[in-house]
Structure formats: C-alpha cells, structure tokens
Design an enzyme around this catalytic site. Structure first.
Site, PDB file in Angstrom:
ATOM      1  N   GLY A 142       0.801  -1.153   0.082  1.00  0.00           N
ATOM      2  CA  GLY A 142      -0.014   0.042  -0.026  1.00  0.00           C
ATOM      3  C   GLY A 142       0.924   1.143  -0.056  1.00  0.00           C
ATOM      4  O   GLY A 142       1.875   1.253   0.408  1.00  0.00           O
ATOM      5  N   HIS A 171       3.504   4.935   2.774  1.00  0.00           N
ATOM      6  CA  HIS A 171       4.926   4.546   3.727  1.00  0.00           C
ATOM      7  C   HIS A 171       6.072   5.002   3.010  1.00  0.00           C
ATOM      8  O   HIS A 171       7.095   4.428   3.343  1.00  0.00           O
ATOM      9  CB  HIS A 171       4.955   3.118   3.845  1.00  0.00           C
ATOM     10  CG  HIS A 171       3.618   2.258   4.246  1.00  0.00           C
ATOM     11  ND1 HIS A 171       3.129   2.334   5.505  1.00  0.00           N
ATOM     12  CD2 HIS A 171       2.842   1.492   3.619  1.00  0.00           C
ATOM     13  CE1 HIS A 171       1.853   1.651   5.759  1.00  0.00           C
ATOM     14  NE2 HIS A 171       1.938   1.115   4.479  1.00  0.00           N
ATOM     15  N   LYS A 186       5.752  -7.839   2.429  1.00  0.00           N
ATOM     16  CA  LYS A 186       5.394  -7.536   4.144  1.00  0.00           C
ATOM     17  C   LYS A 186       4.182  -8.337   4.178  1.00  0.00           C
ATOM     18  O   LYS A 186       3.153  -8.597   3.513  1.00  0.00           O
ATOM     19  CB  LYS A 186       5.043  -5.911   4.064  1.00  0.00           C
ATOM     20  CG  LYS A 186       6.458  -4.963   3.722  1.00  0.00           C
ATOM     21  CD  LYS A 186       6.036  -3.744   4.218  1.00  0.00           C
ATOM     22  CE  LYS A 186       4.817  -2.868   3.791  1.00  0.00           C
ATOM     23  NZ  LYS A 186       4.881  -2.597   2.639  1.00  0.00           N
ATOM     24  N   HIS A 204      -0.190   0.812   9.834  1.00  0.00           N
ATOM     25  CA  HIS A 204      -1.453   1.547   9.127  1.00  0.00           C
ATOM     26  C   HIS A 204      -2.241   1.791  10.329  1.00  0.00           C
ATOM     27  O   HIS A 204      -3.522   2.080  10.108  1.00  0.00           O
ATOM     28  CB  HIS A 204      -2.372   0.403   8.202  1.00  0.00           C
ATOM     29  CG  HIS A 204      -1.262  -0.302   7.479  1.00  0.00           C
ATOM     30  ND1 HIS A 204      -0.668  -1.286   7.855  1.00  0.00           N
ATOM     31  CD2 HIS A 204      -1.026  -0.036   6.159  1.00  0.00           C
ATOM     32  CE1 HIS A 204       0.075  -1.840   6.777  1.00  0.00           C
ATOM     33  NE2 HIS A 204      -0.235  -1.075   5.954  1.00  0.00           N
TER      34      HIS A 204
END
Lengths: 330, 330
Positions: free
Chosen positions: A53, A56, A104, A218
């Site tokens: 996602g 980051h 991850k 998150h």
C-alpha cells in the site's frame, strides 16, 4: 483536512507523476503503477520486486535503484497492489535469472503476491518470495495473520539488493533475504494517528496526552495505551521489546525510524536514548540509520528495528546503493 | 504535547548526541554545539560554516560533509546560535585558506555571524560572509529586515561547497555563493502551524480548513490566509510568486520542499503540479529535488525554491556530496 492533494482519488497517480519528473533514473508507468530502474532488466542479475500500500514512502518506490530494488508496485493508500502490477514488474526486471518478491506480511499483500508469483511462473519467469514479519508488538492484527512486516523490509531490500547486484543466483538472494528477516525485529510507537486521504479524518482516536505502544504502520492497534512518556522511557520500552525477542549475540544494525510527522530533531534525540539502552544491555551497534524511511503518512511517532549481522551482512549493508530514498557508495 | 523528547531544555543537546552516535564521519561537540566533518580542516580548502536556529533539520547539521559544509552551529530551537559557536567552527575548519559564513537573513543570525566574523578575524582567520535572502513572500517580517532566508540555503551550501571542494580560493567561493543566492527565490505555504518544545502549543493559530500563503520557516506570517486550496492551486500560486520575482531565462534547479509533517506521497504529488506550472510558463527544469530539507519542526506544508543555473552552477550541483541529508556521487 490539511492535505496537499487535489482529490483523494488521484493521490497515488499524482505522486507517481511527481516521481517520474524528479527521477529520470527511474521508469514510472503511471497508468499501471509500476516503478522500475531505468536500466532494467540488468543482465545476469536477479530482479528484486517489492510493493504494498502507498503511504509508507520512501518505502518502496523510493528504494528502487542500483543496489536495492529493481521495481516497486504501489497500491492505493494502505491497500495492497494487485497481481497484475507485480507480474508487470517481474516481467520488466527479469534478466532470465529469476525474480525475488519481497512481501510484507499483510493478508492482502500475501494473497496478491502469491497469485502474481503463479502468473509470472506461467509466463516463464522463475519467482521466489520472502515474507517480512519483524514486528514483535502483536501476533495477528488487523490486516495480518502472524506478525506484521515493518522496518526490517528496508534491511531485507538493501542487503538482498546488494547480493543480487553482485550477480548471486536466485536461491542465494532468497536465502539471504530470509536470513535478514529472521535476524530482525521491530517495535513502533504512535504519538498521533494518521489521516488517509480517502477518510479525511484520523484512522483511530488517540487522545492528546496518550501514546500507543506497539502501533502498526497503518495505525493497527498495538499492545497498550499509556499516558505520554519521555523519549528515554519510550526507548527503554521499545528496545527491550525488541531485545526480548531477538536476543542478539553479535552486533546489530539499528534503524531509528520516524513515522512521518516527527521532526528529525526529535528522532535524533530519540536515537541518543536508543543507543543508551543498547549500551546498557550490552548490545554493540555496527551501523545506525536515523530518518523517515518506513512511514505512516502524517503519523507522529517512531519505530526501532534491529538486525543482527555477521561480516557478510555488514559488508552487503555497506555496499553502494543509489536510490531516491537511500544512497551511499564509493 | 505530542513530542518525542525528554524535556524541552535538552532537545538540542539530545539531538546532537544522537547525531554523534549515528554519524561517525562527523565530529560533534555536544557541549559547545558545533558539528564538524571529521577530516577538517581539509588541506588547501576554504572552510564553509553555516548555522541557525534548530528545528529546520536536516539544515544545517545534516549538510556537513564532503562537498557541502565543513561545520554547522545549531542554536536553540528557532534561535540564533551564538558567536562563540561560530568562532569555534571557523577555527576547526580553517586550513589557512579562509572560511565562508553562510547566513540566513534573520536579525539574530546576522548580528551573531557578524560579531563572529570579527572575532575570527582577530584570531587570524580570514572570513567572508554571504547572506541568503530568497523568500519572496514578504519583505521585513518577524525576525527579519529584508527578505527571509529559506530553501535557497541548500543550493548555496551545495554549490559553494562543491567549488570549495575543488580548491577554489575564498573570493571565488564567496562570489559563487552570492550568485546562487541572487539566482534563487522561494515561496512557502503552511497547512498547519508548528509547535516548539519550549512553548508546547502551536506557534500560531491556523484554523482547520485554512492555509497560510507565504509562511516563514518559523511560522512568521505570510501574505494571506485563504480557505484550503488544492495541490494544483497551491502550485500555481507558489510558482507564480517565485517566477514573478525571478523571471528566469535559463534552466532552473527546483527544490520541492516539505515543511516536516507533510507525507512524501503528497510532496511528490505536489511536485507533479509544480512541474506542470513550470512547463506552462515555459521554464525548463534541469534538476528536481523533492523531500524534507528545510523544515519547520512538525509544520505541514511545503515550499518551492527555484535557482536559475548556467553550465558551471549545474556542474557544481551535480558534483559528489556525502552528508547525512544530501548524498550522491560517482
């Protein structure tokens, strides 16, 4: 909403256009969301692909370049990329020597990278995968079965990237990536929640004067909430949580990472406390990296990742790297 | 107060201890607050010294190293360092070829660097000074007579640093630093206020849903407040404000800078809009740097700095640099 954006729907595409403009050494496919080093595929070199996602940064797109990743696949904010992106990336970087997926440990990423590996194999690309699951804070969390993958991803990408750059075969690159993950542990702390563009308000509620120990990248819940602690107390807690699980008997690499909104001035002060605890616990630190590397949008906070190293891992850590987010060399 | 600190009184000293631990290539005098490249003084090289209030990291301590500064003097947060620090720094880096002070235009810094130059001359060190005053937002502001010094400081330190590294004499290093400043303009925007450790609350009041155009790096007032704008609108406003004053007729270096708490994802999206405006205005961009370089603690927001370059300035920009905050090379 205090965001520097146009509309939430175009945040990732806008960012990729900005990456393309700033980094001519990268090939950015904005439509298909793949960032590739411009000289890929590099002859006789295993290709390294990661992704996850967005939100980051610099992970992962900022770690594409000589000595680290060959390609990255950014998903929507805090959302896994799709298999099609990963297959495109694999095809773009495969020199015939195979591709390593660095994944991850989040349910969506694992599912999609697994599917992508099968699809890529169908296209004749040899794929190996390594799962990063270094976060000792909790087992099984939102988005995750098992431990979450956080700061160790940087160590895995850097060290496996250096070995790939030397021309090592896929099984050796895979083995060292696995070894780096097994030698690494992380623990994170939030001083504030983060706000995703789509939601426009904090992803969780953290009252002023409290912090969350063991936060995920998150904003997934950690171990516990407490009244605000000092830098010294946070370092004690975070480092001890890591050491309890890692129990190093050799020098470590230390990543003192900012979650995004914590000033570098504070992060360096926190590093002083991290080094103090490590010294008190008899842990020798071979190298230290301080900065915002594995972030969580505008979250204030920090994480500590330690990776126990031997001579080989340290040599590969020190090897030249030339990416937007991490760069050193001869 | 969501800060990763022990107590406000030790924030700068704590950070310096953390810098010392992370960067063995620097000599950090924590008591006297001077950061020096370890190999200083470098024989037959002009020494470059800068400094200013803390809270703008990586500026200036993060820009100490081969190809950029020889030393930096950090003051308290948003407070000028004192002459004694600057004299110590000058003495530590002077090879006999003289020292250049790079001074951001704030009243305290100007006074103290002027006094330090006199004291250093008394000790037999030849000193030249260059003032950085690139911020077009306002003339005469809190802390400032004339324009404020902001993002162009990075361009001055990098380009003058590269020329000094080549062995150029003091008058040439001074001249090029002056030329870089005269060729650079900046404009900054705040989406939130910043919080200093000593105050513990925002330095000014910026209601949600508003932004401040032309903000200073200490939260000094800008030109005007408006209701929240899109990234596209902010880029139009900021770039046009810079171009109105700079009117470049040659390619530019572009620094798309984060104030500290704005995620890299948003900064890169903003860069896409900055490049779009520049293209629409017919300005050619030679190099782009995106990231948090001249920050304002935990302020959300951004700034744009453009520096018009010729072949010599571009060559010096591209020359190798090896500092904690800026690093590239052969």
């Amino acid at each position: 909403m205090r965001m520097l954006i146009n509309v939430p729907e175009t945040v990732v595409a806008d960012a990729l256009r900005g990456v393309a403009a700033a980094h001519p050494e990268l090939t950015v496919d904005v439509d298909n969301r793949v960032v590739v080093r411009r000289d890929a595929p590099v002859a006789d070199k295993v290709g390294l692909v990661s992704g996850g996602g967005s939100g980051h940064e610099p992970l992962h797109g900022g770690f594409v370049g000589p000595g680290m990743l060959d390609a990255a696949c950014p998903g929507e904010v805090f959302t896994s990329p799709v298999p099609d992106q990963m297959v495109r990336a694999a095809a773009a970087v495969d020199s015939g020597k195979g591709v390593l997926f660095i994944v991850k440990n989040y349910t969506g990423d694992v599912l999609n990278f697994t599917m992508a590996a099968e699809l890529a194999e169908d296209e004749g690309i040899q794929v190996a995968s390594v799962l990063v699951d270094d976060d000792v804070a909790v087992t099984d969390s939102t988005f995750t079965a098992g431990r979450r993958g956080t700061g160790a991803t940087l160590f895995v990408e850097k060290i496996a990237g250096a070995l790939a750059e030397e021309g090592a075969p896929l099984e050796k690159v895979e083995a060292i990536a696995r070894r780096v993950n097994e030698s690494s542990r992380s623990f994170g702390v939030a001083l504030s929640a983060c706000t995703t563009p789509a939601k426009g308000s904090p992803t969780f509620d953290l009252p002023a004067g409290e912090l969350e120990l063991g936060i995920g990248i998150h904003g997934e819940p950690g171990r516990e909430r407490r009244a605000m602690m000092t830098s010294r107390e946070i370092a004690d807690f975070a480092v001890d949580a890591v050491l309890e699980d890692l129990r190093p008997d050799a020098p470590v690499l230390a990543l003192v990472n900012g979650m995004g909104a914590t000033p570098l001035l504070e992060l360096y002060g926190f590093n002083a406390e991290v080094q103090r605890v490590l010294g008190e616990r008899g842990v020798s630190v071979a190298r230290t990296l301080v900065g915002n590397y594995v972030t969580s949008l505008d979250m204030a906070g920090c994480s500590v990742t330690l990776c126990q190293v031997d001579e080989e891992l340290l040599r590969l850590w020190d090897a030249p790297v030339a990416t937007p987010g991490l760069r050193w060399g001869r």
